[in-house]
Structures are given as C-alpha cells and as structure tokens.
Write an enzyme that holds these catalytic residues in place. Structure first.
Site, mmCIF file in Angstrom:
data_model
loop_
_atom_site.group_PDB
_atom_site.id
_atom_site.type_symbol
_atom_site.label_atom_id
_atom_site.label_comp_id
_atom_site.label_asym_id
_atom_site.label_seq_id
_atom_site.Cartn_x
_atom_site.Cartn_y
_atom_site.Cartn_z
ATOM 1 N N ASP A 1 -17.402 -4.879 21.498
ATOM 2 C CA ASP A 1 -17.150 -3.891 20.452
ATOM 3 C C ASP A 1 -15.658 -3.580 20.459
ATOM 4 O O ASP A 1 -15.145 -3.022 21.430
ATOM 5 C CB ASP A 1 -17.957 -2.611 20.729
ATOM 6 C CG ASP A 1 -17.890 -1.657 19.550
ATOM 7 O OD1 ASP A 1 -18.947 -1.133 19.157
ATOM 8 O OD2 ASP A 1 -16.798 -1.470 18.994
ATOM 9 N N GLU B 1 -17.590 -7.330 17.288
ATOM 10 C CA GLU B 1 -17.891 -6.165 16.455
ATOM 11 C C GLU B 1 -16.639 -5.380 16.102
ATOM 12 O O GLU B 1 -15.798 -5.117 16.953
ATOM 13 C CB GLU B 1 -18.876 -5.244 17.176
ATOM 14 C CG GLU B 1 -19.178 -3.971 16.411
ATOM 15 C CD GLU B 1 -20.353 -3.204 16.964
ATOM 16 O OE1 GLU B 1 -21.278 -3.843 17.522
ATOM 17 O OE2 GLU B 1 -20.350 -1.964 16.870
ATOM 18 N N GLU C 1 -19.959 0.439 10.970
ATOM 19 C CA GLU C 1 -20.315 1.791 11.427
ATOM 20 C C GLU C 1 -19.405 2.856 10.820
ATOM 21 O O GLU C 1 -19.794 4.023 10.723
ATOM 22 C CB GLU C 1 -20.314 1.883 12.948
ATOM 23 C CG GLU C 1 -18.973 1.895 13.616
ATOM 24 C CD GLU C 1 -19.088 1.855 15.140
ATOM 25 O OE1 GLU C 1 -19.560 0.842 15.682
ATOM 26 O OE2 GLU C 1 -18.705 2.846 15.782
ATOM 27 N N ASP D 1 -24.070 3.629 10.221
ATOM 28 C CA ASP D 1 -24.624 4.734 11.006
ATOM 29 C C ASP D 1 -25.321 5.652 10.004
ATOM 30 O O ASP D 1 -24.678 6.142 9.062
ATOM 31 C CB ASP D 1 -23.515 5.498 11.737
ATOM 32 C CG ASP D 1 -24.081 6.609 12.614
ATOM 33 O OD1 ASP D 1 -23.866 6.580 13.831
ATOM 34 O OD2 ASP D 1 -24.773 7.484 12.070
ATOM 35 N N HIS E 1 -25.753 1.427 13.566
ATOM 36 C CA HIS E 1 -25.022 1.946 14.732
ATOM 37 C C HIS E 1 -25.901 2.992 15.403
ATOM 38 O O HIS E 1 -26.643 3.732 14.765
ATOM 39 C CB HIS E 1 -23.708 2.578 14.251
ATOM 40 C CG HIS E 1 -23.025 3.351 15.308
ATOM 41 N ND1 HIS E 1 -22.973 4.722 15.326
ATOM 42 C CD2 HIS E 1 -22.391 2.940 16.418
ATOM 43 C CE1 HIS E 1 -22.320 5.131 16.402
ATOM 44 N NE2 HIS E 1 -21.958 4.054 17.075
ATOM 45 N N GLU F 1 -29.834 -0.455 18.307
ATOM 46 C CA GLU F 1 -28.826 -0.183 19.337
ATOM 47 C C GLU F 1 -29.214 1.058 20.128
ATOM 48 O O GLU F 1 -29.701 2.037 19.558
ATOM 49 C CB GLU F 1 -27.443 0.044 18.712
ATOM 50 C CG GLU F 1 -26.388 0.441 19.763
ATOM 51 C CD GLU F 1 -25.004 0.695 19.207
ATOM 52 O OE1 GLU F 1 -24.838 0.697 17.970
ATOM 53 O OE2 GLU F 1 -24.080 0.867 20.020
HETATM 54 C C1 LIG Z 1 -18.560 1.617 22.462
HETATM 55 C C2 LIG Z 1 -17.697 1.824 21.241
HETATM 56 O O1 LIG Z 1 -16.357 1.875 21.679
HETATM 57 C C3 LIG Z 1 -18.008 3.112 20.516
HETATM 58 O O2 LIG Z 1 -17.831 4.200 21.395
HETATM 59 C C4 LIG Z 1 -19.426 3.141 19.980
HETATM 60 O O3 LIG Z 1 -19.741 4.428 19.541
HETATM 61 C C5 LIG Z 1 -19.693 2.302 18.746
HETATM 62 O O4 LIG Z 1 -18.641 1.522 18.303
HETATM 63 C C6 LIG Z 1 -20.943 1.466 18.933
HETATM 64 O O5 LIG Z 1 -21.054 0.419 18.291
HETATM 65 O O6 LIG Z 1 -21.824 1.946 19.683
HETATM 66 MG MG LIG Z 2 -19.357 -0.269 17.328
#
Ligand SMILES: C[C@H](O)[C@H](O)[C@@H](O)[C@@H](O)C(=O)O
Ligand SMILES: [Mg+2]
Length: 394
Positions: free
Chosen positions: A214, A240, A268, A291, A318, A338
C-alpha cells in the site's frame, strides 16, 4: 404499515481511535515511518500524525425517527462534519420519510456541489447516508445486507492490512498488505529497503500467500514502475494507491507498465460515481477500493459497484468495518474484504473502530459467516463509555 419520518438529526465528534483509525497512540505500526506525499519534507517523514493525518477525528451521525428508532453511523469527519450536518444537511432530512434515501442523497449532494464533490463533504454525506440505511433497516427489522439483495455467499473472507502479514497468515487471512515505508525522497537506498522488506516477508509467508504493498499516494510514475518491476520476483499481487488520486493519467500509464499479472488498485480517496467512472474509463486500475464512509455511502457505492461490474472490475472496499461487510457479502464482484489490523503491533485481531462500537464483528480465522451480520441495521451500538461531543446544533 405507515413508515415513520425523521424527527431529528444530531452530529457528534469523538477522539481516540474509532472511525478516524489513524488517530492512534505512539508506537503503532500505522504511524511508523510510512511513505506519504509529505515525505519529501524530512520533518514530516517519520510520522503521518506530524502532518495531520488524524486532525479530523471521528464523525458520529445519529438520526432519530418519529417512532423512536435511532439509526447511526461513524466515519472520518470530526467537527467539520458536524458543522456540515447540523448547519446544512439536516434541512434535507428532518420531516422526510425514512424510505426517501435516494431523494435525500440527491439533495445533499447537489446542495453542497458548490463546495463539496470530494473529501470532507462527501465523507459527511456518506456518514448521513450510512445512518439512513441503519435507520431504515432497523425500522424494517432487517440487516442492511437484506435491503441490498441479500448475501451471494455464506461467508466473507479477508486479507489483513498491517505490518505483520506473516502473523496474518497464521491467523487464517488470505493475504497481507504491507504499508510502504520509503518514498522517492529516500532515493535508491529507500527503494532497496522497500524491496528487501518485501523479500523478507515473502520468505516468511511462503510462495502462495498474497502479499500487497500500500503506497498511500506517495510515489511518482517512474518510482512506482521500478518498485513494481523489482517486486515482481517476490510475487507482489497488487500495488495499491501508488500515485496521488488526481493523477488518472499516471495510473493508466502505470497499469500499462507493471509486469504482466500484477494488479494495480486504487480508489480509497476517490469519491462518487463520477470519480470512479474516470478511474474505470481511463483504465487506471484492476480493483477499485472505495471507502463506503468516504465515497458517498451505500447509496453511492451501489452505483459505483454496478459501473465497475459492467467494466469487469472488482470492488474491494477500503477497510470500513460493518459498513463495507454488509455490502461486500451481497456482490459477486466483491469476492473478499479488507481487515485493518488495529492492534499496535498488528499481532492480534481487534475491532477496526475500537473502542467506539459495541458488537463490532471481527474475522475469525480470516473469515466471517453471513449469519454474524444478521442483526437489524449494521448490527452495532455506540459504546456509551466513549464521550460524544456535539459542537453545533440547529
Ligand atoms: C496502511 C495504509 O497506509 C493506510 O493507513 C490504510 O488506511 C489504507 O491505505 C488501507 O488501504 O488500509
Ligand atoms: Mg490503501
């Protein structure tokens, strides 16, 4: 049966975890030197909280109906969201029948068009929309997924996001998504460190467990391309959110340049059917990741998901706890979900919006049976120990 009308809308903020899940204490993996667009400034490189990732805080929206039923939701929005709900959106809700969800969404979106369209305004509209779905489903005494066409499978399966995909594998998750730690500002050494981390994790999890990176909007096209090429030998399943959300052209180029078989994902921080239409029609990604608390809510995600389905794209929202689980279980083009590991060392499963929701379900052995989601509405309650603050009234 005459359906009740909306009697009052109330908006609260709450601090410390909850829906603004980046609002964690020190020593948490989620704030440990993660690559971001701000990392070009050394003073903002070590911690995302240093540049304000957690300034908004949680927005809680409560909607009370004339029969006493209360629907609620939580999302990222804080005091700004409270202002928008109380001073602007409430007028489109109070007095309306609880079933008029499409009309209320349409009025909220077009009334805020002159200052909204994305970001905090759509987060806020999403929060209101989720509370409306919670309310309607509670009035009908059904889980939200039953209002969306019902489950297409008996259980959800999850990949885990966090610093320890090796532990996630032992917990039964189908994959692990690592945060990227170094961006272009840290040069070739940073790129080598990124790839070494991935190589180490691949060693630990074996050849078949999904590993993803990510990148949280932190890269440029050349760096992302080179990272993808270097990661290919370690079996990276997807890269990602490599680029800032507005760089549709960069995503389309990246998707043409990544090694065959590697997936490009993003979304997201995208909002509404129009934003996702751009991502889909420009060929930006293989999987969109809206999200549901930020893209426009369930009402908008229905539209986004249908568009994606027509394009043959998967929709893997997300991490947004029960708000996405009730959607994912009803859609064939959402084959998995997720789960964000919110334990500071990503070494145990805790509810994502901890401590804000009571009865918040969590994956067991990386899965969640549809029957776990059978309570009315989204099936959760606000934790009375979490002090809510109502900064505005109307
Ligand atoms: C883990 C990532 O840096 C973010 O904190 C997270 O919130 C988001 O990008 C994810 O896809 O879960
Ligand atoms: Mg992410």
């Amino acid at each position: 049966m005459a359906m009740p009308t909306i009697k009052q809308v109330r908006a609260y903020t709450v601090r410390g975890g909850g829906a603004d899940y980046h609002d964690q204490g020190a020593e948490h993996w989620i704030d440990n030197h993660i690559a971001t667009p701000m990392a070009r400034y050394p003073e903002y490189r070590a911690s995302r909280q240093s540049f304000g990732i957690n300034v908004l805080g949680t927005l809680v929206v409560e909607i009370e109906a004339s029969d006493g039923t209360v629907g609620f939701s939580v999302t990222t929005g804080g005091e700004l969201g409270c202002f928008i709900v109380e001073k602007h959106l409430a007028r489109f809700l109070e007095g309306q029948c609880v079933t008029a969800i499409e009309k209320m969404w349409d009025q909220m979106y077009f009334a805020t068009l002159y200052y909204g369209r994305k970001g905090i305004v759509i987060n806020t509209i999403s929060g209101v929309d989720l509370a409306l779905w919670d309310l309607l489903a509670k009035v009908r005494r059904e889980p939200v997924h039953a209002l969306l066409g019902g489950p297409v499978r008996d259980e959800l399966q999850f990949y885990a996001t966090g610093a320890r995909p090796d532990l996630a594998k032992d917990m039964g998750f189908i994959g692990g998504k690592l945060p990227l730690h170094h961006g272009p500002a840290e040069g070739e050494e940073g790129l080598r460190k990124n790839l070494a981390e991935l190589a180490t994790m691949r060693e630990r999890v074996g050849p078949d467990f999904w590993l993803m990176l990510d990148c949280w909007m932190s890269l440029d096209l050349n760096y992302a391309t080179r990272l993808a090429q270097g990661a290919h030998e370690h079996g990276l399943k997807w890269i990602e959110e490599a680029l800032p959300p507005d760089d549709y052209w960069g995503y389309a180029a990246l998707r043409r340049q990544v090694p065959p078989g590697m997936l490009v994902t993003t979304g997201e921080h995208e909002a509404t059917r129009w934003g996702f239409r751009l991502l889909l029609e420009q060929g930006c990604c293989d999987i969109i990741q809206p999200d549901v608390g930020w893209c426009g809510g369930i009402t908008e995600l229905i539209k986004i998901s249908a568009l994606a389905d027509a394009h043959g794209a998967l929709v893997v929202p997300h991490g947004s706890s029960v708000y996405s689980y009730h959607f994912v279980i009803t859609r064939h083009n959402s084959p998995f979900a997720e789960f964000l590991m919110m334990a500071p060392q990503a070494d145990r499963v805790v509810p994502m919006f901890n401590p804000l929701l009571l009865d918040e379900p969590v994956p067991v052995n990386g899965r969640m049976k549809a029957s776990v989601l059978d309570q009315p509405g989204f099936g959760v309650r606000l934790n009375p120990d979490c002090a809510l603050h109502r900064p505005y009234t109307h």
